[in-house]
Structure formats: C-alpha cells, structure tokens
Write a protein that holds these residues in place. Sequence first.
Motif, mmCIF file in Angstrom:
data_model
loop_
_atom_site.group_PDB
_atom_site.id
_atom_site.type_symbol
_atom_site.label_atom_id
_atom_site.label_comp_id
_atom_site.label_asym_id
_atom_site.label_seq_id
_atom_site.Cartn_x
_atom_site.Cartn_y
_atom_site.Cartn_z
ATOM 1 N N ASP A 523 -23.645 -1.065 -6.806
ATOM 2 C CA ASP A 523 -22.194 -1.147 -6.875
ATOM 3 C C ASP A 523 -21.775 -2.601 -6.880
ATOM 4 O OD1 ASP A 523 -21.820 1.786 -4.893
ATOM 5 O OD2 ASP A 523 -21.543 1.525 -7.046
ATOM 6 N N VAL A 524 -21.554 -3.089 -8.040
ATOM 7 C CA VAL A 524 -21.162 -4.486 -8.160
ATOM 8 C C VAL A 524 -19.664 -4.560 -8.395
ATOM 9 C CG1 VAL A 524 -21.455 -6.585 -9.522
ATOM 10 C CG2 VAL A 524 -23.426 -5.147 -8.992
ATOM 11 N N MET A 525 -18.998 -5.418 -7.614
ATOM 12 C CA MET A 525 -17.542 -5.552 -7.740
ATOM 13 C C MET A 525 -17.221 -6.855 -8.451
ATOM 14 S SD MET A 525 -16.438 -4.739 -3.849
ATOM 15 C CE MET A 525 -17.719 -5.714 -3.125
ATOM 16 N N ASN A 526 -16.018 -6.920 -8.934
ATOM 17 C CA ASN A 526 -15.548 -8.183 -9.456
ATOM 18 C C ASN A 526 -14.281 -8.536 -8.697
ATOM 19 O OD1 ASN A 526 -14.681 -10.368 -10.940
ATOM 20 N ND2 ASN A 526 -15.630 -9.581 -12.795
ATOM 21 N N VAL A 527 -14.421 -9.393 -7.712
ATOM 22 C CA VAL A 527 -13.300 -9.730 -6.840
ATOM 23 C C VAL A 527 -12.772 -11.102 -7.238
ATOM 24 C CG1 VAL A 527 -12.535 -10.031 -4.458
ATOM 25 C CG2 VAL A 527 -14.368 -8.420 -4.981
ATOM 26 N N ALA A 528 -11.592 -11.083 -7.757
ATOM 27 C CA ALA A 528 -10.970 -12.339 -8.198
ATOM 28 C C ALA A 528 -11.931 -13.157 -9.078
ATOM 29 C CB ALA A 528 -10.519 -13.160 -6.983
ATOM 30 N N VAL A 553 -17.160 -0.195 -0.141
ATOM 31 C CA VAL A 553 -16.899 0.239 -1.513
ATOM 32 C C VAL A 553 -15.730 -0.576 -2.043
ATOM 33 C CG1 VAL A 553 -17.769 2.580 -1.201
ATOM 34 C CG2 VAL A 553 -15.367 2.098 -0.736
ATOM 35 N N SER A 554 -15.522 -0.507 -3.335
ATOM 36 C CA SER A 554 -14.425 -1.307 -3.883
ATOM 37 C C SER A 554 -13.218 -0.440 -4.192
ATOM 38 C CB SER A 554 -14.904 -2.001 -5.152
ATOM 39 O OG SER A 554 -15.131 -1.026 -6.135
ATOM 40 N N ARG A 555 -12.038 -1.089 -4.134
ATOM 41 C CA ARG A 555 -10.789 -0.407 -4.500
ATOM 42 C C ARG A 555 -10.070 -1.317 -5.482
ATOM 43 N NH1 ARG A 555 -6.885 0.319 0.359
ATOM 44 N NH2 ARG A 555 -6.298 -1.783 -0.250
ATOM 45 N N PRO A 556 -9.496 -0.752 -6.529
ATOM 46 C CA PRO A 556 -8.783 -1.601 -7.478
ATOM 47 C C PRO A 556 -7.627 -2.321 -6.795
ATOM 48 C CG PRO A 556 -8.998 0.656 -8.294
ATOM 49 C CD PRO A 556 -9.440 0.665 -6.873
ATOM 50 N N ASP A 557 -7.371 -3.545 -7.209
ATOM 51 C CA ASP A 557 -6.307 -4.346 -6.613
ATOM 52 C C ASP A 557 -5.550 -5.054 -7.719
ATOM 53 O OD1 ASP A 557 -5.581 -7.314 -5.472
ATOM 54 O OD2 ASP A 557 -5.288 -5.735 -3.981
ATOM 55 N N GLU A 558 -4.211 -4.999 -7.602
ATOM 56 C CA GLU A 558 -3.378 -5.555 -8.681
ATOM 57 C C GLU A 558 -3.657 -7.023 -8.933
ATOM 58 O OE1 GLU A 558 0.510 -2.737 -8.539
ATOM 59 O OE2 GLU A 558 0.775 -4.908 -8.289
ATOM 60 N N GLU A 562 -10.486 -6.145 -7.956
ATOM 61 C CA GLU A 562 -11.048 -5.205 -6.989
ATOM 62 C C GLU A 562 -11.111 -5.884 -5.634
ATOM 63 O OE1 GLU A 562 -14.742 -4.437 -9.317
ATOM 64 O OE2 GLU A 562 -14.557 -2.439 -8.486
ATOM 65 N N VAL A 563 -11.030 -5.089 -4.593
ATOM 66 C CA VAL A 563 -11.252 -5.635 -3.247
ATOM 67 C C VAL A 563 -12.229 -4.740 -2.484
ATOM 68 C CG1 VAL A 563 -9.065 -6.859 -2.961
ATOM 69 C CG2 VAL A 563 -9.206 -4.410 -2.392
ATOM 70 N N PRO A 564 -13.009 -5.323 -1.575
ATOM 71 C CA PRO A 564 -13.918 -4.497 -0.771
ATOM 72 C C PRO A 564 -13.193 -3.792 0.378
ATOM 73 C CG PRO A 564 -14.526 -6.856 -0.738
ATOM 74 C CD PRO A 564 -13.160 -6.756 -1.311
ATOM 75 N N ARG A 597 -13.833 -11.028 1.758
ATOM 76 C CA ARG A 597 -13.176 -10.368 2.900
ATOM 77 C C ARG A 597 -12.767 -8.939 2.576
ATOM 78 N NH1 ARG A 597 -8.663 -14.456 5.400
ATOM 79 N NH2 ARG A 597 -10.159 -15.943 6.234
ATOM 80 N N PRO A 598 -13.147 -7.987 3.404
ATOM 81 C CA PRO A 598 -12.658 -6.634 3.163
ATOM 82 C C PRO A 598 -11.135 -6.584 3.312
ATOM 83 C CG PRO A 598 -14.455 -6.640 4.760
ATOM 84 C CD PRO A 598 -14.050 -8.063 4.547
ATOM 85 N N ALA A 599 -10.489 -5.874 2.409
ATOM 86 C CA ALA A 599 -9.040 -5.708 2.512
ATOM 87 C C ALA A 599 -8.709 -4.771 3.664
ATOM 88 C CB ALA A 599 -8.507 -5.150 1.201
#
Length: 652
Positions: A523-528, A553-558, A562-564, A597-599
């Motif tokens: 599970d690879v995220m792309n955070v900022a 896990v990641s959640r979509p963020d406007e 994505e954010v963890p 940082r986890p949201a």
Amino acid sequence: MAETRKWVEPDPKRENWFWPTDELRERAWAADPKIYEEAAADPLAFWAKRAEEISWFRRWDKVYEEEPYAFRWFLGGKLNLSYNSLDRHVEAGRGDKVALIWEPEPPDEPNRILTYKELLAEVSRLANALKSLGVKKGDRVGIYLPMIPEAIVAMQAVVRIGAVHSVVFSAFSAEALRDRMLDCEAKVLITADGYYRRGKLVSLKPNADKGIAGTKVEKVIVVRRAGNEVPWNEGRDIWYHEITKDQPAECPPEEMDAEDLAFILYTSGTTGKPKGVMHTTGGYAVQAYTTCKWDFNLHEDDVHWCTADVGWITGHTYINYGPLMNGVTTVVYEGSPDYPDYGRMWATIQKHKVTVYYTAPTAIRMHVKWGEDWPKKYDLSSLRVLGTVGEPINEEAWLWYFKHIGGERCPIIDTWWQTETGATCVEALPGIGPFIPTVAGRPFPGIRAKILDAGGQPVPPGEGGYLVLEPPFPPSLLRGLWGDPEKYKATYFGEYGPRYYFTRDGARMDEVGNIRITGRVDDVMNVAGHRLATAEVEDALTQHPLVSEVAVVSRPDEVKGEVPIAFALLKAGAQPSDELKRELIKTVDQHIGPTARPAEIYFVEDLPKTRSGKIMRRVLKALVRGEPVGDVTTLRNPESVDHLKELVGYEG
Ligand code: PRX
C-alpha cells in the motif's frame, strides 16, 4: 561474531540476544558461521551440494540458468517429490518408522498413526485411483480437505503421478474455491464430508458442490471423515474408500523434470483476484528439504509439529514435503487450539513428545492472553526448537514463547518467507544464532538479499527500505503466476527490474546481515507528492514504547492527495489519551518527517485479521473512506469490524 559491531535497533544494549546452547550446537547441521561466507562465495556449489542429499532418477547437467524474468535450477535433472518423501526411506529400511501422527480434534478419538511403508501404500492406491479417472501428468487436481491424513496422502498422490495440486483452505468459502478451480481448470477435486472444529461438526461437501458448479471439475473424490450425511451427485462423486480399496499398493513415481510444475497455490490476495503461484519440482524439493533440516535441526528422533493448515504454503512445505523428505515424524492436528480447553496444544506436545513446534505469532499472542498456567500443566521438556512464521513477532510474544514454552532452552527460529518463496529465506540457524526478538535473522546460506530505497539504491545498515532477493534466485522461488505472465513481471520485477525479486516487504538490515522485517509495503501512498508506504508510517509508530501493533491506511485528501490514518493497539496497561496522540505524531516526525503524520490516530482494541494473522488493511481502508467494507467472513475476528465502524463514525 564481533561484539563491537553496531546493532542499530531494536535493542542497542543486546539485553535480549540469545545464543545456542552447547547441546544445540553439537546437534546442528550448521554450527559454524563460516557457512555464510562459503555459500556466498559460490551459491551454486552450495545448492548443488544440498541437492546431492535428495534422490534423483537422473542427475542435473547444469545447476542454474538465468535470463531476464526467468531462471531454472538443476537443468536436466529428473526426480519425484513423492519418491523423495516416501520410497527412499522405505528402500533404506526405514519403512516401519512413523511418518505421520494424526491428532483428531475430539479428544477421545484415537490417533491415526501411519508408518512410511503404510503412507507409501496409501499414496500409491490413491495415485492409481487418480490415474483410473484419467488424471495425467500436468493435469490440475483441486484439494479441499480438512486437516486429516488424507490431505497429505492427496498431495503426495498427485505429485507422484506428475499431476499438479492446488490446495484450497477448507475454511474458504465456496466462492473462493470456485475462483481457484476455474482459474487452474482442475479436472478432479478431492474433498471430505466434514470435519470437527471447536467441538462442532463442520460440513464441507455442500461447499465443495457449490464451489465446483460451472467449473471443469468432472469427478469428486470424497473422504469419509465425520460420517455426516452429504448431498451426492451420482456419476460424478466417488467415495475415497471405495475408489482406493481395490487399487494396487504400488504406483511407479513419474520421472519429473526439475523444472516441471509441481503445484499451484493461490495467495490470500488482499486485493482483486487471487494469484496462482507456481512452484516447480527440483528447486522446491531441494530448498524445502534443506531449510526444514537446518532451520529445525532435524534428526532421526524428531517429532515435527507445524500448526499451519495444509491450505497455506507453510503446511505444504513444513507439514508435508519438508519433514517427510527428511524422514522424520510429522504431526497433523485437525482442530482448534482452544478445544477442549486452552491447554490442547501443550497436551499434544506432551502426548507425542514433540521436539519441534512451529507456529504463528498470532497464535502465540492468543496463548499469552490465555496465560502461562496452561502450558505449566504439561511436560514440554521434549521440545528442542521453536519456530514462528507469517508476520512480524512482537517482543512481548517472543519472550513469552521463549520462557513459557521453550523453557529458555529452545531457540526461536523466526522464519521470513512467502508463498512465492516456497520455503524459508531469512532466519537465524539454531546452531549459530543469535536469536533476537523481532529480528528474523540472516538470509539462509546461498540466498542473497538487499535492502533498497525507492530509487533502487542500497540503504546503509540500520536504515529502513525494501527487501529484495538477488540472483541466483532461491531454488524454490516461484517460476510464475498461473496464466498471467504479465502480472508476474509487474508484481515481482516491476519496481526494480529483472535483477531483483521484489518481496514487497519493508525491512532493515544490520552490518552483519541480520534482517528485521517491518511488514508489507504494497500500500503505497502519495502524500503531498511524496511516495510513502503505509508500512513506513507503521514502522515509525511501532517504535513508540507503548504501541503494540498498528495499521495505517490512506484516505483521500483535498489538499495533500492522500493522508495516512492510523489504528493503534496499545500495550497492556497503556491508556489512550490526547497526550499520547501528540507523542505518536512526534514519533512519526522523528522517524520519517511531518509529511508522514497521520491525519487521525484511532486507539483500538483489536485489528481485523485474516486467519493467518495478517491485518486486513482493505477493511480499514474502506472504513475510513466510507466505502463498502465487503466480505468479512474470512476474517479471524469479524466482530472487530463493528467496533471500528462505531469508532470512525462509518456511514458506508
Ligand atoms: O509480509 C511478510 C509476512 O508474510 C508475507 C508472506 O505471506 P504469505 O505468502 O501468506 O506466507 C506466509 C507464510 C510463509 C511476507 O511478505 N511474513 C512472513 N514471515 C514473516 C513475515 N513477516 C515478518 N516476519 C516473518 N517471519
């Protein structure tokens, strides 16, 4: 090993480093650490030497050959897995030795005990029965059996005639069975009427019937285990005892090419369609045989108990092929570890004088919860070596296992491997050590591993990165995914190209090569704009002293893409608080940086897990995204999902 070298974590003071006892060293197949250097200098010679210990109908011409995305071992060699598991022991005069002890779940039901001679006869009868149904070399045979001796007999019979088995975990649903049978186009299915689990009779045949509807399965062989009434399809279904009864007890083993397909095993796949991992005969035989012998220090008097199910790779390699090729006694247990009470596993060790016990961290954590008074009631002094597999083991569980089960005398062999690797690849060896909680150990001699960063560069000792295996690839590494060569390339060689097999695990390695596995990085995220694995955030959070286990896990963020989101299970006695949340954020800042940082951090009482102990991140992901959670019936603890729904305010 030099005492001065730097060990970066988890225990700089080495309070919890353990070393083999003299007795272990004396019995060990590998007691001199030089073996690592020797094997590294010439891995092909190392594996060829190991291969000489098993039986070949024809010796190989060439040890190894490789081209991009493909490699082959023991080219031109001919052998048979079943011959190596059975005939050769009988021919050597060991036919009366006990090969298999079956422990049924109902405590008052007698054990079934099969000698090598008896097992060979039984396997040969079923092999002849399969032939009578038209099963030929290369045909696929489905096996959907509970933990009964016939599960081992069936696998052995299939490979004996050169057919290919695909075992499906008996607690899997009819749909899971159908997906697999459709994909591998099995011609015959071997199943049973039912079995016992937690004191209840579980009926299996109706599931098998549903599972093969619309597939190419033409014949179904049914083992009578529980005696329950079963639906019957005249002309298609055949009782095992009837079809085997008049078959000859001899069946010449098919001479298989080393690279002929031996079996397909579908992985538990957290996403999409299950993948059919393909294992061939020669390399698998050699690595299964060698690792089983060296990891567990197997000798003539060993009674080997691996508690996995035959539906998983662990059951294939360390209940069936590994122990039998080594000619030891293997224990097969039908049921649940808490039936009739929490002492069942320990009572069974005492009863059969088990010497090697190999289980999963999840199981150990369950026993920790049930308490040490249970093992205390039994004589566990027969044990010599303990093993774990399948997931990272936390220090608390490791130390408990070491003390209360191994009597501080047995090493814990924490074996890292995968369905894809077929046999263990990273572990400490019992005669060499060190045994360090949460650290699996060094790559097995003859296996090369590295830790790379996302760009493919090796990371310095102690730093986190991605675990890859290098050529020569392990003999028992998968040769492909059934019917999907593109997925095979993309999954294992997509990131780093054909020179590295990508394990999809995060890990760190010390200067000597000891490896600590931190978990899957699928599970690879792309955070900022930063590529970030959820496992990296997990790794950071677990370094906080109060955290026992964590899933991210990641959640979509406007704004950030994505954010963890973190789900943290605290250690016994730790209290959730806002202050602790702030501390955890600080830990992440420290280990990765503020982008990771986890949201949100949720403190949980339980995490949804598969039966083999893996956290189902798919479920957590759906929960935080408000998406449908999907089927949770294959979870070990489906009830945890309701609790989590409340916690996250799920309205999906
Ligand atoms: O993430 C690693 C974990 O289990 C994965 C393989 O899962 P599976 O194919 O189901 O096979 C399990 C039994 C071999 C790996 O990618 N894993 C396996 N063993 C360990 C482990 N994680 C940490 N420590 C281990 N000893």
